[in-house]
Design a protein around this motif. Structure first.
Motif, PDB file in Angstrom:
ATOM      1  N   CYS A  52      -3.271  10.220  -2.953  1.00  0.00           N
ATOM      2  CA  CYS A  52      -2.321   9.094  -2.873  1.00  0.00           C
ATOM      3  C   CYS A  52      -2.296   8.405  -1.506  1.00  0.00           C
ATOM      4  N   VAL A  53      -2.391   9.187  -0.452  1.00  0.00           N
ATOM      5  CA  VAL A  53      -2.262   8.579   0.875  1.00  0.00           C
ATOM      6  C   VAL A  53      -3.644   8.211   1.443  1.00  0.00           C
ATOM      7  N   SER A  91       4.389   8.784   4.802  1.00  0.00           N
ATOM      8  CA  SER A  91       3.985   9.572   3.637  1.00  0.00           C
ATOM      9  C   SER A  91       4.305  11.048   3.846  1.00  0.00           C
ATOM     10  N   SER A 138       1.230   3.924  -2.951  1.00  0.00           N
ATOM     11  CA  SER A 138       0.827   5.281  -2.575  1.00  0.00           C
ATOM     12  C   SER A 138       1.954   6.279  -2.862  1.00  0.00           C
ATOM     13  N   ILE A 166      -5.687   5.753  -1.127  1.00  0.00           N
ATOM     14  CA  ILE A 166      -5.205   4.355  -1.206  1.00  0.00           C
ATOM     15  C   ILE A 166      -5.294   3.668   0.166  1.00  0.00           C
ATOM     16  N   THR A 169       0.843  -1.206   0.000  1.00  0.00           N
ATOM     17  CA  THR A 169       0.000   0.000   0.000  1.00  0.00           C
ATOM     18  C   THR A 169       0.874   1.251   0.000  1.00  0.00           C
TER      19      THR A 169
END
Lengths: 272, 312
Positions: free
Chosen positions: A65-66, A123, A32, A69, A28
């Protein structure tokens, strides 16, 4: 420490450690961050080409993206969490000991919240490092978004746990999750189609349309995607009132579904 | 002796079906209680209610004199449970698994306790092996270790020897006897009646959800019909001997063995009447060559009770 809090801590710790030892979370994060890197690259190129970049690009990257996902990953992780314990009957063994329904549900919930914080922390670090090179600029709202994202993700975790209490098979729990979103989607499509037809043409169609709009409005309260939308709207508009309201809505949504999960587990019992 | 396990009118109903009906039970401290019954009699349901993983439809359970809901976490920390099937986290090693439960039960000196238990069940060498790769016998030993991790005051065992080979059965029995020697209260259900006889002092027999008999094993065996059958071999059976014996009040049944015409099979109503029967045979000029009294086993008691018979 309070007995129940301690049980939540032990169950949560076990599940969290299991998560960070598994491949899923790293896949993941890789996916991401890879997607984030691509979007960073596109935005950086736009700056070089002197094309207008969207406002708050870093917020957008983090949200898509973070949060996006992680939302998918944690939806699957949550919906299988209790179903797997029930399928393997390990839930029964846990309840032999000092574990009750509340500590079990909250332990599962806490583990997934911390898994998200783990993903988010990496992230954020990645985004700060990337911005050091790309200079897109990290606005103040980014920190607010990171905090809000925990509450938004909490919605899908609570919903996933709730759906998980309804079934005793891992496959069944995933089908339930997919089914849930398919039903929401179908309702939205029907409402959209009916809205194209002008009002006043046929009383039956008007009635069906009104019903569909009513159902659509009701589903807004149960769909975690709706809360993502509210959250993003609050961040984009920069309205602090909306921001606090978004936190409040997400918190209330999570609380309701966690309470429902506990009630169902009490009704059904740990012994399957 | 104060009851450490007490069930009052314990009932579990599913629709119109009673899995357990009006069960009353008192088990004292340090007692080893065997819980017997045919398949589907309600043994596992009863245990599930006693340990609080299944809510009764009616009735109540108290452990150490307190209702489970009054002091849930503390009472749960004082019991250990071994189930028929070994449900465990198969991706964990034995050490990790026991460590998790040691944390849950707030065990002090966790590492020493885990090592002690793994040595006790002779699995220390396998402590870093994934549980999914353990054999059935090894998994049962880990289940028992998990149940003992908190050094419980009450140990509930539901078919602990289920599916084990004779060596495994003996090993499990030794572990239970060790706990018995430590003065722990043990509640054990098993199909292996010979094992129950070796371990338990008291038993309860449940049939179709109803607890039909409880009591001391020796006392119950004494009440079983099989315990009152005498076989007497004579030099020669005369009709006057048979008539004389039939006149005795305590003789319920008297037949001549089909295979041996000099063998009498006598069923009495209870007690030991060998002396009186011998005297009566001698008075009628009979000569006794041999006499044996059939001893009742727990199996005889079990069969008699579960087939609807009422012990004398």
């Amino acid at each position: 420490m309070n007995d129940r809090l301690y049980a939540i801590y032990v169950i949560g710790k076990r599940d969290f450690l299991e998560t960070i030892r598994s491949l899923g979370i790293y896949l993941t994060m890789t996916f991401s961050l890879l997607l984030a890197a691509i979007i960073f690259y596109i935005f950086a190129s736009q700056i070089t080409d002197s094309v207008l970049v969207m406002s708050r690009p870093v917020d957008f990257i983090f949200m898509v993206c973070v949060v996006g996902i992680s939302f998918l990953y944690l939806a699957v992780s949550s919906v299988t969490s209790i179903a797997k314990e029930k399928a393997d009957k390990t839930i029964e063994v846990l309840f032999y000991g000092p574990v009750d329904e509340i500590s079990f549900i909250l332990g599962k919930y806490a583990a997934r919240i911390f898994s998200y914080i783990f993903i988010a922390a990496f992230s954020v670090l990645f985004i700060f490092l990337s911005d050091f090179f790309v200079h897109l600029g990290i606005p103040y709202s980014f920190i607010k978004l990171v905090i809000l994202s925990v509450f938004l993700i909490s919605c899908i975790i609570a919903l996933g746990i709730f759906l998980s209490t309804l079934t005793s098979s891992v496959g069944g729990s995933i089908v339930l999750l997919i089914g849930f979103f398919v039903i929401l989607f179908v309702i939205q499509v029907i409402a959209a189609i009916l809205s194209i037809i002008p009002a006043g043409m046929d009383t039956t169609i008007d009635l069906i349309r009104n019903m569909a709009v009513g159902i659509l409005n009701a589903t807004k309260y149960v769909s975690p995607l709706e809360y993502l939308g509210i959250g993003w709207d609050a961040i984009s508009s920069g309205d602090f009132g909306k921001y606090l309201l978004s936190i409040l809505y997400s918190g209330a949504y999570s609380l309701v579904f966690l309470m429902l999960s506990i009630i169902i587990l009490i009704k059904r019992g740990a012994k399957q | 002796m104060a009851a450490v396990i007490e069930a009052k009118n314990l009932t579990k109903r599913y629709g119109n079906f009673y899995a357990v009906k009006g069960l009353n039970l008192k088990i004292g401290e340090g007692e080893v209680f065997g819980f017997l019954g045919p398949n589907g009699a309600g043994k596992t349901t009863t245990i599930a209610m006693l340990i609080g993983i299944l809510y009764p439809t009616e009735g109540s359970v108290s452990l150490f004199g307190r209702d489970l809901s009054e002091d849930y976490f503390n009472l749960k920390r004082r019991i250990g449970v071994v189930s028929e099937q070994q449900y465990m986290y198969n991706n964990m090693t034995a050490s990790e698994y026991l460590s998790f439960f040691a944390d849950l039960y707030m065990v002090k000196n966790k590492k020493e306790r885990i090592d002690e238990l793994l040595n006790f069940v002779e699995l220390y060498e396998h402590r870093n092996k994934i549980l999914g790769k353990y054999s059935k016998g090894m998994r049962q030993k880990i289940s028992i270790s998990r149940a003992l991790i908190n050094d419980p005051d009450i140990l509930f065992l539901d078919e602990p020897a289920y599916g084990l080979d004779p060596v495994g059965v003996k090993e499990v029995r030794d572990i239970i006897l060790h706990q018995k020697d430590k003065g722990k209260t043990i509640f054990v259900s098993s199909h292996i009646l010979s094992e129950i006889e070796k371990i338990c002092g008291e038993v309860g027999i449940i049939n179709k959800g109803v607890l039909v008999k409880t009591g001391n094993i020796d006392r119950l065996k004494g009440l079983a019909s099989a315990g009152h059958e005498l076989k007497i071999e004579l030099c020669q059976i005369k009709s006057e001997i048979i008539e004389s014996l039939k006149n005795l009040d305590f003789i319920e049944n008297l037949i001549v063995d089909e295979k041996n015409e000099n063998m009498l099979k006598i069923k009495t109503s209870g007690g030991d009447y060998r002396a009186e029967i011998s005297r009566r045979i001698s008075e009628n000029n009979g000569t006794i060559i041999g006499m044996s009294m059939e001893k009742a086993t727990l199996e005889d008691v079990f069969v008699e009770v579960t087939k609807g018979g009422d012990l004398k």
